[in-house]
Write a protein that holds these residues in place. Sequence first.
Motif, PDB file in Angstrom:
ATOM      1  N   VAL A 116      -1.698  -3.013 -21.800  1.00 15.00           N
ATOM      2  CA  VAL A 116      -3.081  -3.138 -21.353  1.00 15.00           C
ATOM      3  C   VAL A 116      -3.096  -3.369 -19.846  1.00 15.00           C
ATOM      4  O   VAL A 116      -2.061  -3.641 -19.230  1.00 15.00           O
ATOM      5  CB  VAL A 116      -3.798  -4.317 -22.055  1.00 15.00           C
ATOM      6  N   LEU A 125      -9.706  -4.719 -28.339  1.00 15.50           N
ATOM      7  CA  LEU A 125      -9.686  -3.306 -27.977  1.00 15.50           C
ATOM      8  C   LEU A 125     -10.210  -2.402 -29.087  1.00 15.50           C
ATOM      9  O   LEU A 125     -10.751  -1.332 -28.819  1.00 15.50           O
ATOM     10  CB  LEU A 125      -8.268  -2.906 -27.571  1.00 15.50           C
ATOM     11  N   GLU A 130      -8.455  -3.764 -20.889  1.00 22.30           N
ATOM     12  CA  GLU A 130      -8.555  -2.327 -21.119  1.00 22.30           C
ATOM     13  C   GLU A 130      -7.208  -1.779 -21.576  1.00 22.30           C
ATOM     14  O   GLU A 130      -6.153  -2.215 -21.118  1.00 22.30           O
ATOM     15  CB  GLU A 130      -9.015  -1.609 -19.840  1.00 22.30           C
ATOM     16  N   LEU A 131      -7.265  -0.805 -22.467  1.00 27.18           N
ATOM     17  CA  LEU A 131      -6.061  -0.230 -23.059  1.00 27.18           C
ATOM     18  C   LEU A 131      -5.398   0.777 -22.125  1.00 27.18           C
ATOM     19  O   LEU A 131      -6.064   1.513 -21.411  1.00 27.18           O
ATOM     20  CB  LEU A 131      -6.420   0.469 -24.373  1.00 27.18           C
TER      21      LEU A 131
END
Length: 506
Positions: A500, A324, A474-475
């Motif tokens: 996430v 990330l 994805e964060l």
Amino acid sequence: MDLGVITTFDLLAAVFILLATYLFVKWYRDPIRKIPGPPGLPILGNVLSLNPSFLHIQLFEMARKYGAVMKLKIFTYPIVVINSKDACLEALIKAGTDYLGRPPMKRMSTIAGKDIGFHTFDEDHVMLKRIFTKAIKAYGPGIAHLENVMQETIQDMVDSIDQKGDQAIDTNELVVGYVCCVLASMLFGEKFAYDDEVCKKMHQMNTRQIEAGDPMSSAAILDAFPFLFNFKFLFADTHRKVEGAVKLVNEFSKSCLDQAKASYDANNKRGCLDYFIEIQKEEMDKDGKPQLDDEGIKGLLLDFIRAGLETSRRSLAQIFLDLLHDPGLQKRLQDELDTQLNPTHIICLKDKEKLPQMEAYLLEQFRYLSQAPVLLPHMTLRDTELIGYKIPANTVVLINAFHTAHNPDIYEDPFVLKPDRFLDKEGKCVDRDHPLRQNFLGFGSGRRACPGELLARSRIFLFLANILQKYNVELIGKLPERDVRKYPMSILLSPPSMHVKFVRRQ
């Protein structure tokens, strides 16, 4: 005044002179005096100047100042710290058994009993290490059964992730669930779900052990002065933690062993625990008693769980941070997977050869994190030498693995993640004997090296490869820092967890 009468003052002065002379001679003859190191206070030594939570950074800075070998004093006890790769290998490999002892670690020995990690080097340690290695090889990495266990667990994990959709997933909970399932399956030879009670107890038991035996806490004085352990009113909270951990460990190990023995079939061994039982039944001492008793099996179970869970979950937590913080890294690794493997291909360990960028990243991640910045303490078993310095028997020795892995004389920009440093001009991973790989000592070296290193590397590779093959990570929320110099230290360094979401790749 009668000169023939010895006054009290004369007597005290004579005692003082004799004591001062004794201490001076002892200091002068002490070979450790010649080893460089930071100055300390009388009696207290360097205690007040050390910060246990960031000891890895302090030792790194000291290593830059004092060189390959240095000394500290904890109260009046000398500690030798080895900072260079060459000196580490001299102690751990070339010096034979000179450095293979363990200092008394009262809290962990009370909890773990007869285990490999905290047991000093003696006949029992040699026997337990041999049995552990034998069981791992019989069941271990590279064979179809191990990969099947991991693949089944990964598929369950993928199904669980898919069911959550866009929901936030805590990375720590995810990796702990994955690793506990794999370890339980390897130990007991059957499939376990994420929410299975056995997996929950493994995690709980492991957490309680670490909390009770934390060497960076103030209660470490109980290890330095074991006689204090008898005074329960001192560090009462620590005693409660130790007693609670002992209770959990004993209940868990007895339950597992009783069930495994009741259903044991010599012709159908299911997991590593069955191999331990087989060895217990077959290998006897000179008196006809089993070499491996139930207490020994309990210790091996704890070694298996403790080493397997802690090293894997911290590495996987760091991996999420890396992906990330550097989206380009995530894409490069996915591009390599897409180029080398069909999207429907079930990833296995032999695929590592086709994925040099992923292998280079994992090597760099192990180096950068250095989650065991100071290896478990060693103790000299006899008078010995190290790069010209004489070291007496029963001296505590620390391996400064954080410095060897971040030595700026070896690694350019050591606190920057650069996977390409482990690739040669042809894009292949550098050989095992390359200096950049030789300086990483995170799993130890020699006869006290971690016997589960290959297992840990296998688990982490399969986890990462499968995640990136199927998902974009994805964060959700705030992205934590990933500067290893700011991670607090316990037995190991702890990267922060985060939330996430996993988006299925097309």
